[in-house]
Design a protein around this motif. Structure first.
Motif, mmCIF file in Angstrom:
data_model
loop_
_atom_site.group_PDB
_atom_site.id
_atom_site.type_symbol
_atom_site.label_atom_id
_atom_site.label_comp_id
_atom_site.label_asym_id
_atom_site.label_seq_id
_atom_site.Cartn_x
_atom_site.Cartn_y
_atom_site.Cartn_z
ATOM 1 N N ILE A 1 1.090 8.508 -6.223
ATOM 2 C CA ILE A 1 2.266 8.110 -6.996
ATOM 3 C C ILE A 1 3.287 9.246 -7.035
ATOM 4 N N ALA A 2 2.824 10.477 -7.216
ATOM 5 C CA ALA A 2 3.735 11.618 -7.305
ATOM 6 C C ALA A 2 4.501 11.830 -6.000
ATOM 7 N N ILE A 3 3.824 11.719 -4.887
ATOM 8 C CA ILE A 3 4.504 11.880 -3.594
ATOM 9 C C ILE A 3 5.563 10.795 -3.412
ATOM 10 N N ARG A 4 5.249 9.583 -3.855
ATOM 11 C CA ARG A 4 6.235 8.499 -3.761
ATOM 12 C C ARG A 4 7.447 8.785 -4.651
ATOM 13 N N ILE A 5 7.209 9.341 -5.844
ATOM 14 C CA ILE A 5 8.318 9.723 -6.720
ATOM 15 C C ILE A 5 9.188 10.769 -6.031
ATOM 16 N N ARG A 6 8.556 11.811 -5.498
ATOM 17 C CA ARG A 6 9.307 12.877 -4.803
ATOM 18 C C ARG A 6 10.158 12.306 -3.681
ATOM 19 N N LEU B 1 11.243 9.239 -3.104
ATOM 20 C CA LEU B 1 12.331 8.383 -3.566
ATOM 21 C C LEU B 1 13.489 9.206 -4.120
ATOM 22 N N LEU B 2 13.167 10.231 -4.892
ATOM 23 C CA LEU B 2 14.217 11.075 -5.459
ATOM 24 C C LEU B 2 15.013 11.793 -4.376
ATOM 25 N N LEU B 3 14.303 12.435 -3.466
ATOM 26 C CA LEU B 3 14.986 13.239 -2.441
ATOM 27 C C LEU B 3 15.745 12.376 -1.454
ATOM 28 N N SER B 4 15.269 11.166 -1.216
ATOM 29 C CA SER B 4 15.933 10.284 -0.257
ATOM 30 C C SER B 4 17.172 9.623 -0.834
ATOM 31 N N ASN B 5 17.191 9.402 -2.140
ATOM 32 C CA ASN B 5 18.208 8.519 -2.709
ATOM 33 C C ASN B 5 19.184 9.171 -3.674
ATOM 34 N N ASP C 1 -3.536 -0.951 -5.196
ATOM 35 C CA ASP C 1 -2.506 -1.620 -4.384
ATOM 36 C C ASP C 1 -1.348 -0.665 -4.096
ATOM 37 N N PRO C 2 -1.100 -0.305 -2.824
ATOM 38 C CA PRO C 2 -0.001 0.618 -2.509
ATOM 39 C C PRO C 2 1.366 0.102 -2.960
ATOM 40 N N SER C 3 1.595 -1.206 -2.875
ATOM 41 C CA SER C 3 2.894 -1.739 -3.282
ATOM 42 C C SER C 3 3.090 -1.588 -4.790
ATOM 43 N N TRP C 4 2.005 -1.687 -5.553
ATOM 44 C CA TRP C 4 2.098 -1.472 -6.996
ATOM 45 C C TRP C 4 2.399 0.001 -7.285
ATOM 46 N N ARG C 5 1.750 0.900 -6.574
ATOM 47 C CA ARG C 5 2.008 2.323 -6.790
ATOM 48 C C ARG C 5 3.459 2.672 -6.443
ATOM 49 N N GLN C 6 3.996 2.015 -5.421
ATOM 50 C CA GLN C 6 5.402 2.225 -5.078
ATOM 51 C C GLN C 6 6.308 1.723 -6.195
ATOM 52 N N ARG C 7 5.968 0.599 -6.786
ATOM 53 C CA ARG C 7 6.757 0.046 -7.883
ATOM 54 C C ARG C 7 6.729 0.996 -9.087
ATOM 55 N N VAL C 8 5.560 1.538 -9.388
ATOM 56 C CA VAL C 8 5.439 2.470 -10.508
ATOM 57 C C VAL C 8 6.231 3.746 -10.228
ATOM 58 N N ALA C 9 6.162 4.233 -9.011
ATOM 59 C CA ALA C 9 6.953 5.408 -8.644
ATOM 60 C C ALA C 9 8.443 5.128 -8.832
ATOM 61 N N GLN C 10 8.879 3.949 -8.405
ATOM 62 C CA GLN C 10 10.293 3.596 -8.561
ATOM 63 C C GLN C 10 10.683 3.526 -10.034
ATOM 64 N N GLY C 11 9.778 3.030 -10.875
ATOM 65 C CA GLY C 11 10.058 2.999 -12.301
ATOM 66 C C GLY C 11 10.282 4.393 -12.866
#
Length: 266
Positions: A30-35, A37-41, A159-169
């Motif tokens: 989840i943390a890597i997904r947060i990182r 998303l932040l750096l990309s967007n 579920d990877p898609s759920w972890r992505q959703r949580v990261a986006q939140g």
């Protein structure tokens, strides 16, 4: 904004375990997904992570590193466990802080954004004397993203898609709290979701009974208070889906249980 991002546990410390999952692995993902998303967007964001692999790091090392880096915010990602019966999402700031503090204001925003998308029972905003909250010199938040030893929460954690959703939140909350500016080519961070409502009740206890029923059926359910025509109602939401077909499938599941349900959108 300089974010110190802390995936809890790691290495010799697996954290909570349950249903074939280890907390340290979920936290890092989840943390890597947060990182990313932040750096990309977003513009003008720096992220330092306490770990980017399955490595051991003490709590003191984490807070010292964040303090020495002069981070603007400390965000620690965790999953919870109890005895297999507890479930849902909660987050923590240090218990010495007032509800009017800057840290509490950030908590309010991030809690709201994560709760919008995580499809977990909302266990509320809390305070505790955790090391990373006490010893960090900057505002700090620790999020507990579901109970790894609860079968319903664990199914989402897997579920990877759920972890992505949580990261986006989390990212949506950080963007609001720190007024981050999106890059010109960044996608819309808040797509519409099809939310399935499995009952609306005037009495919260009735909504809680519906949540318990759905949880026993391994279906996610949370209570969403709403005001309609000046009256307080408690909606039971059983999922939020980007694909309407998936929302319709949940409607069919609920109807099989004898529960009338409907779909709303953001």
């Amino acid at each position: 904004m300089k974010l110190y991002l802390d995936p809890g546990h790691g290495g010799s410390d697996p954290g909570a375990v349950g249903n074939g999952l280890q907390e340290k692995t979920i936290n890092l993902d989840i943390a890597i997904r947060i990182r990313d998303l932040l750096l990309s967007n977003y513009n003008n964001v720096s992220v330092k992570m306490s770990r980017t692999s399955d490595s051991t790091k003490s709590l003191s090392q984490r807070t010292n590193e964040a303090n020495n880096w002069n981070a603007d915010y400390f965000l620690s990602i965790h999953c919870n466990s109890f005895n297999g019966s507890a479930y849902g999402y909660e987050d923590f700031i240090h218990n010495s802080l007032s509800d009017q503090s800057t840290t509490a204001r950030y908590q309010n925003i991030i809690h709201e954004e994560v709760s919008k998308v995580n499809q977990l029972r909302n266990r509320g905003k809390k305070k505790a004397n955790f090391h990373v909250l006490r010893e960090s010199h900057m505002p700090a938040l620790l999020t507990e993203n579901g109970f790894i030893d609860h079968s319903g929460d664990a199914a989402k954690l897997r579920d990877p898609s759920w972890r992505q959703r949580v990261a986006q939140g989390h990212v949506n909350g950080l963007a609001r709290a720190f007024q981050l500016q999106p890059k010109d080519d960044a996608p819309d961070p808040s797509p519409n979701f099809f939310k399935v409502i499995a009952g609306s009740f005037k009495q919260r206890i009735n909504a809680e009974e519906r949540v318990d029923l759905l949880t026993d059926e391994d279906m996610e359910a949370i209570i969403v208070p709403v005001t309609i025509s000046g009256q307080q109602w408690y909606r039971v939401q059983s999922g939020a889906f980007r694909d309407r077909d998936n929302a319709n499938a949940r409607i069919n599941q609920l109807q099989d249980l004898g529960i009338e349900a409907f779909i709303i959108t953001d």
